[in-house]
Each structure stands twice: as structure tokens, then as C-alpha cells.
Design a protein around this motif. Sequence first.
Motif, PDB file in Angstrom:
ATOM      1  N   LEU A   1     -14.395  -2.699  12.798  1.00 21.24           N
ATOM      2  CA  LEU A   1     -13.054  -2.636  12.198  1.00 21.24           C
ATOM      3  C   LEU A   1     -12.270  -3.937  12.370  1.00 21.24           C
ATOM      4  O   LEU A   1     -11.081  -3.987  12.058  1.00 21.24           O
ATOM      5  CB  LEU A   1     -12.231  -1.465  12.767  1.00 21.24           C
ATOM      6  CG  LEU A   1     -12.830  -0.065  12.590  1.00 21.24           C
ATOM      7  CD1 LEU A   1     -11.884   0.974  13.197  1.00 21.24           C
ATOM      8  CD2 LEU A   1     -13.084   0.246  11.124  1.00 21.24           C
ATOM      9  N   ASP A   2     -12.936  -4.979  12.830  1.00 18.68           N
ATOM     10  CA  ASP A   2     -12.255  -6.267  13.017  1.00 18.68           C
ATOM     11  C   ASP A   2     -12.132  -7.056  11.717  1.00 18.68           C
ATOM     12  O   ASP A   2     -11.326  -7.982  11.624  1.00 18.68           O
ATOM     13  CB  ASP A   2     -12.999  -7.125  14.051  1.00 18.68           C
ATOM     14  CG  ASP A   2     -12.831  -6.608  15.470  1.00 18.68           C
ATOM     15  OD1 ASP A   2     -11.785  -5.978  15.742  1.00 18.68           O
ATOM     16  OD2 ASP A   2     -13.743  -6.811  16.288  1.00 18.68           O
ATOM     17  N   HIS A   3     -12.958  -6.700  10.742  1.00 16.52           N
ATOM     18  CA  HIS A   3     -12.970  -7.438   9.487  1.00 16.52           C
ATOM     19  C   HIS A   3     -12.930  -6.467   8.311  1.00 16.52           C
ATOM     20  O   HIS A   3     -13.329  -5.306   8.427  1.00 16.52           O
ATOM     21  CB  HIS A   3     -14.224  -8.315   9.391  1.00 16.52           C
ATOM     22  CG  HIS A   3     -14.404  -9.242  10.551  1.00 16.52           C
ATOM     23  ND1 HIS A   3     -13.664 -10.380  10.723  1.00 16.52           N
ATOM     24  CD2 HIS A   3     -15.240  -9.167  11.626  1.00 16.52           C
ATOM     25  CE1 HIS A   3     -14.030 -10.988  11.833  1.00 16.52           C
ATOM     26  NE2 HIS A   3     -14.980 -10.274  12.407  1.00 16.52           N
ATOM     27  N   HIS A   4     -12.471  -6.950   7.187  1.00 14.46           N
ATOM     28  CA  HIS A   4     -12.439  -6.146   5.977  1.00 14.46           C
ATOM     29  C   HIS A   4     -12.662  -7.066   4.784  1.00 14.46           C
ATOM     30  O   HIS A   4     -12.537  -8.295   4.905  1.00 14.46           O
ATOM     31  CB  HIS A   4     -11.109  -5.404   5.833  1.00 14.46           C
ATOM     32  CG  HIS A   4      -9.925  -6.315   5.734  1.00 14.46           C
ATOM     33  ND1 HIS A   4      -9.244  -6.781   6.843  1.00 14.46           N
ATOM     34  CD2 HIS A   4      -9.304  -6.881   4.659  1.00 14.46           C
ATOM     35  CE1 HIS A   4      -8.265  -7.568   6.469  1.00 14.46           C
ATOM     36  NE2 HIS A   4      -8.268  -7.658   5.147  1.00 14.46           N
ATOM     37  N   ALA A   5     -13.014  -6.480   3.663  1.00 10.41           N
ATOM     38  CA  ALA A   5     -13.242  -7.256   2.444  1.00 10.41           C
ATOM     39  C   ALA A   5     -12.849  -6.414   1.242  1.00 10.41           C
ATOM     40  O   ALA A   5     -13.072  -5.193   1.219  1.00 10.41           O
ATOM     41  CB  ALA A   5     -14.712  -7.669   2.331  1.00 10.41           C
ATOM     42  N   VAL A   6     -12.257  -7.060   0.260  1.00 15.10           N
ATOM     43  CA  VAL A   6     -11.923  -6.386  -0.995  1.00 15.10           C
ATOM     44  C   VAL A   6     -13.190  -6.300  -1.850  1.00 15.10           C
ATOM     45  O   VAL A   6     -13.802  -7.323  -2.160  1.00 15.10           O
ATOM     46  CB  VAL A   6     -10.816  -7.144  -1.753  1.00 15.10           C
ATOM     47  CG1 VAL A   6     -10.540  -6.472  -3.105  1.00 15.10           C
ATOM     48  CG2 VAL A   6      -9.541  -7.198  -0.918  1.00 15.10           C
TER      49      VAL A   6
ATOM     50  N   ARG B   1      -4.330  -5.184  13.165  1.00 15.10           N
ATOM     51  CA  ARG B   1      -5.426  -5.236  12.192  1.00 15.10           C
ATOM     52  C   ARG B   1      -5.023  -4.583  10.871  1.00 15.10           C
ATOM     53  O   ARG B   1      -5.444  -5.028   9.798  1.00 15.10           O
ATOM     54  CB  ARG B   1      -6.676  -4.576  12.783  1.00 15.10           C
ATOM     55  CG  ARG B   1      -7.309  -5.391  13.893  1.00 15.10           C
ATOM     56  CD  ARG B   1      -8.647  -4.834  14.349  1.00 15.10           C
ATOM     57  NE  ARG B   1      -8.523  -3.553  15.041  1.00 15.10           N
ATOM     58  CZ  ARG B   1      -9.537  -2.928  15.622  1.00 15.10           C
ATOM     59  NH1 ARG B   1     -10.748  -3.464  15.624  1.00 15.10           N
ATOM     60  NH2 ARG B   1      -9.359  -1.773  16.242  1.00 15.10           N
ATOM     61  N   TRP B   2      -4.216  -3.523  10.959  1.00 20.48           N
ATOM     62  CA  TRP B   2      -3.779  -2.862   9.728  1.00 20.48           C
ATOM     63  C   TRP B   2      -2.898  -3.787   8.898  1.00 20.48           C
ATOM     64  O   TRP B   2      -3.030  -3.854   7.670  1.00 20.48           O
ATOM     65  CB  TRP B   2      -3.038  -1.571  10.055  1.00 20.48           C
ATOM     66  CG  TRP B   2      -2.701  -0.782   8.817  1.00 20.48           C
ATOM     67  CD1 TRP B   2      -1.495  -0.710   8.189  1.00 20.48           C
ATOM     68  CD2 TRP B   2      -3.592   0.029   8.057  1.00 20.48           C
ATOM     69  NE1 TRP B   2      -1.580   0.098   7.088  1.00 20.48           N
ATOM     70  CE2 TRP B   2      -2.847   0.568   6.982  1.00 20.48           C
ATOM     71  CE3 TRP B   2      -4.946   0.354   8.180  1.00 20.48           C
ATOM     72  CZ2 TRP B   2      -3.431   1.413   6.034  1.00 20.48           C
ATOM     73  CZ3 TRP B   2      -5.518   1.199   7.239  1.00 20.48           C
ATOM     74  CH2 TRP B   2      -4.756   1.714   6.182  1.00 20.48           C
ATOM     75  N   HIS B   3      -2.022  -4.523   9.533  1.00 21.44           N
ATOM     76  CA  HIS B   3      -1.161  -5.459   8.810  1.00 21.44           C
ATOM     77  C   HIS B   3      -1.983  -6.550   8.129  1.00 21.44           C
ATOM     78  O   HIS B   3      -1.579  -7.076   7.091  1.00 21.44           O
ATOM     79  CB  HIS B   3      -0.124  -6.080   9.747  1.00 21.44           C
ATOM     80  CG  HIS B   3       0.993  -5.146  10.115  1.00 21.44           C
ATOM     81  ND1 HIS B   3       1.562  -4.268   9.205  1.00 21.44           N
ATOM     82  CD2 HIS B   3       1.648  -4.942  11.296  1.00 21.44           C
ATOM     83  CE1 HIS B   3       2.517  -3.570   9.802  1.00 21.44           C
ATOM     84  NE2 HIS B   3       2.582  -3.956  11.073  1.00 21.44           N
ATOM     85  N   CYS B   4      -3.131  -6.878   8.698  1.00 22.33           N
ATOM     86  CA  CYS B   4      -4.024  -7.853   8.048  1.00 22.33           C
ATOM     87  C   CYS B   4      -4.533  -7.304   6.712  1.00 22.33           C
ATOM     88  O   CYS B   4      -4.646  -8.046   5.730  1.00 22.33           O
ATOM     89  CB  CYS B   4      -5.194  -8.189   8.963  1.00 22.33           C
ATOM     90  SG  CYS B   4      -4.755  -9.207  10.389  1.00 22.33           S
ATOM     91  N   VAL B   5      -4.833  -6.008   6.683  1.00 23.21           N
ATOM     92  CA  VAL B   5      -5.251  -5.378   5.426  1.00 23.21           C
ATOM     93  C   VAL B   5      -4.110  -5.418   4.416  1.00 23.21           C
ATOM     94  O   VAL B   5      -4.304  -5.758   3.234  1.00 23.21           O
ATOM     95  CB  VAL B   5      -5.707  -3.919   5.672  1.00 23.21           C
ATOM     96  CG1 VAL B   5      -6.091  -3.247   4.355  1.00 23.21           C
ATOM     97  CG2 VAL B   5      -6.875  -3.888   6.654  1.00 23.21           C
ATOM     98  N   GLU B   6      -2.920  -5.077   4.868  1.00 25.98           N
ATOM     99  CA  GLU B   6      -1.757  -5.117   3.979  1.00 25.98           C
ATOM    100  C   GLU B   6      -1.529  -6.517   3.426  1.00 25.98           C
ATOM    101  O   GLU B   6      -1.249  -6.696   2.228  1.00 25.98           O
ATOM    102  CB  GLU B   6      -0.519  -4.625   4.734  1.00 25.98           C
ATOM    103  CG  GLU B   6      -0.579  -3.161   5.123  1.00 25.98           C
ATOM    104  CD  GLU B   6       0.632  -2.718   5.931  1.00 25.98           C
ATOM    105  OE1 GLU B   6       1.105  -1.580   5.723  1.00 25.98           O
ATOM    106  OE2 GLU B   6       1.102  -3.512   6.774  1.00 25.98           O
TER     107      GLU B   6
ATOM    108  N   ILE C   1       0.851  -1.188   0.000  1.00 25.47           N
ATOM    109  CA  ILE C   1       0.000   0.000   0.000  1.00 25.47           C
ATOM    110  C   ILE C   1       0.886   1.237   0.000  1.00 25.47           C
ATOM    111  O   ILE C   1       1.730   1.405   0.877  1.00 25.47           O
ATOM    112  CB  ILE C   1      -0.916   0.029   1.239  1.00 25.47           C
ATOM    113  CG1 ILE C   1      -1.895  -1.147   1.222  1.00 25.47           C
ATOM    114  CG2 ILE C   1      -1.670   1.351   1.305  1.00 25.47           C
ATOM    115  CD1 ILE C   1      -2.719  -1.260   2.482  1.00 25.47           C
ATOM    116  N   ARG C   2       0.684   2.109  -0.986  1.00 27.78           N
ATOM    117  CA  ARG C   2       1.492   3.328  -1.053  1.00 27.78           C
ATOM    118  C   ARG C   2       0.625   4.586  -0.934  1.00 27.78           C
ATOM    119  O   ARG C   2       1.010   5.539  -0.279  1.00 27.78           O
ATOM    120  CB  ARG C   2       2.298   3.359  -2.359  1.00 27.78           C
ATOM    121  CG  ARG C   2       3.250   2.189  -2.520  1.00 27.78           C
ATOM    122  CD  ARG C   2       4.215   2.089  -1.347  1.00 27.78           C
ATOM    123  NE  ARG C   2       5.118   3.243  -1.289  1.00 27.78           N
ATOM    124  CZ  ARG C   2       5.804   3.600  -0.219  1.00 27.78           C
ATOM    125  NH1 ARG C   2       5.657   2.934   0.913  1.00 27.78           N
ATOM    126  NH2 ARG C   2       6.620   4.635  -0.253  1.00 27.78           N
TER     127      ARG C   2
END
Length: 381
Positions: free
Chosen positions: A342-347, A311-316, A276-277
Motif C-alpha cells: 500500500l506504499d505505492h499506487h498507479a492510475v 498515503r491516502w492524501h498521495c492518492v488524492e 474524490i467523491r
Amino acid sequence: MARFVIVGNSDCRRVALFQAALARLDLPVAPVVLWADLLDGKTALREHLCPGDIVRFESTGRDSQVEQKLLARGVAQAESEGFRFMSKTALEEEFGEWGRIWPSRQWYLGLSSLFHELQAESKQFGDLQFMHDLGACLTMSDKIACHAQLQDAGVVVAPTLGTVENFEVLEDNMKRKGWSRVFGKLAHGSSASGVFALQTQQGFWRAQTTVEMVEIGGETRLYNSRRPQIYETKRDIARLVNALARERLTVERWLPKAMRAGKSFDCRFVVVRGKIRHSVMRLANGPLTNLHLGNERSPVDALRQQMGEVRWHCVEDTLQRAMSLFPSSLFAGADVAFSPSLDHHAVLELNAWGDLLPGILCEGRDSYEEQIRAILAIEEN
């Protein structure tokens, strides 16, 4: 010195920003090969290439002539597939009407035909570098194919009903799944074209969409609207879904999104070499978060701090895994939704040309300079 070659449109903001990034790095101006000239047969890509060149395929969008030529190129295959299509004669007579949604499957088939030709042509130059892989661009321009590839690789995405043929099928599948809220998207749409957010409960129906329907001569014509349209009768919603289904429609479960300052949000990330940039939060009063609809944008820093590094590293990791499916593509844009906790995310989507984030910098660099530095392995002094 490395030479870049851009395939793009004339008077294109994206091309101008990329040229500006080259200038900041004291690199020569990139020659531009026009999509329109390639489609007309006025030139061939091989005529503009030299061994060692770095080729950037820019978006074909925002040029009505190029769009028309791609539509014309896709007529025969779209007709054979059974999706809505317009003949070359109809395109000549009607094309140009402001905001109208043209047959998106036909456009995609024209794009696919062109890209396959360019892939075959570029193989004559074994030592070229490409910032985009055209096959990956086609996959990312097909929301159904891209979703399936991500899901098969274990990347978290929204549950999907897949291709939906008509409203009756959609209603039946929603009942079978127990879903009361869904998101519909044109398989080959962009910039929120042909998107709707639908909810139903105990006979109540409501759809918010970027699509305005207009009846002309017994035909339902669809137009893009920057002002969200609301349909609240089952009849109107069925008419909307049936019209979009003729273009190739995919429907996913409507995931609840996190909120900030009373608005729902998701994030657009630009991922370069798997990292991520550049990023931006897209905040909206409703479910449609695209920035061109007048929604608010905000830095991601506060979100990252709130989530914490784990949690942020999980997104990365998710985005690195997603981009590993397209190893020949230097970069892509990725839209990611976060659960309210904010515990889960999805593309939500990958976008081959999702790098246009004006004013968003990473370590003082815009996304174009970041890509140039990455492909040339330029390190900061």
C-alpha cells in the motif's frame, strides 16, 4: 433556473438516474437529445439548445443501433489506417450477433467524427456550460493517448510497451524488458472488452481474458465473455494477441496488486472538480476486477484507514493532478491499483463515463446529484 440538456440514449439507466437527481433538487426534467437521431441527421444539437443551458453528453454505450451507426461512420478512415474494419454492407448483414467484439478502432473513429462536429456546432453558443469536454472524452476513450498524457504530466501509471502489432513483437519486447507478466487492452475498449492478463516463465504460458475465440469460415471471431477464459498454449495465446492487435492493442506491465480477504483489488474513484467523491473497491479471485464480471465490491473506508491519511492524501493528489489535465471536464472515473504494501499506487485508466456506481453514496448523495451540485455551486443547507 438552470436548464440541463442531456445527449444520450433512450431507456438508459444513466439518464434515468440523472433525471432522478434533478428531481431531488427540485430542478426541471432535462430534455434528452438522442444519439441515434443526431447520427441519422434527424435533428441537430443546436435545435435543442438555449443560451445558458448546461449540456451533459452521456455515454453512447449499451445501444446497439447507436453502436452500429458509429461503426458505419468510421468505415472510410478505419480502412485507410489499416486496422480491421467492416463495410457498411457487412455491418447490415452481420451486426447484432450477441457478444461479438466489433471493430473498436472503427467505432472510435466514428465517435471522433461525431464529437468534432458537435464541438464545432456548440461553439455557436458562447455561454453554454458543459459537464464533459468532448475532446477530453476522446482522449480518455483512447487508452494509448490517455496513458501518454498522464505519464508526460508525471502521474504514476503502469510502464507500457505502447501499441503492439502482433504476438512476435510482444514476445520480443517482453524478453527485452525482462517482463514475465503483462496486461493487454484494446485501445478503445470498455467494460473489460478485449482485455487479457498474460504470464510466461520457462516455456510456460497462461493468459486469462474476457475474450472467447471462435473459428468461423477460417476467420477468428472474438466474443466478450463474462466468464474468464483461460488459454495455456503459446499457439492459442498468439492467435488471441494477433486478433486483438488488428483492433489496436496496447500492452502494459502487469503490476502486482494489493490483497484483501484473499482477493486482489483495485479501486474505482469518481473525481468531481478534482476531488474524490465516490469510490468502491473491486475484489477478484483473479486479475480482472471489473464488477460486471461478477466480482465483489466493498467500501473503501477500511482501506483508507489502513493506509493512513498521509498515503491516502498521495492518492488524492495523484487524481487531482490527473484531472487537472482535463480542466473543462467536471468529472471522470479513475481506476487505481495499489501495491501489496500500500506504499505505492498507479492510475490504470481514466473513464469519461465512469460515474455509474449504483448505491454508492457520498454524504448521502449519489454521483449524479454530486455533479449537479458541483456545477451549480449548490451548498448543503
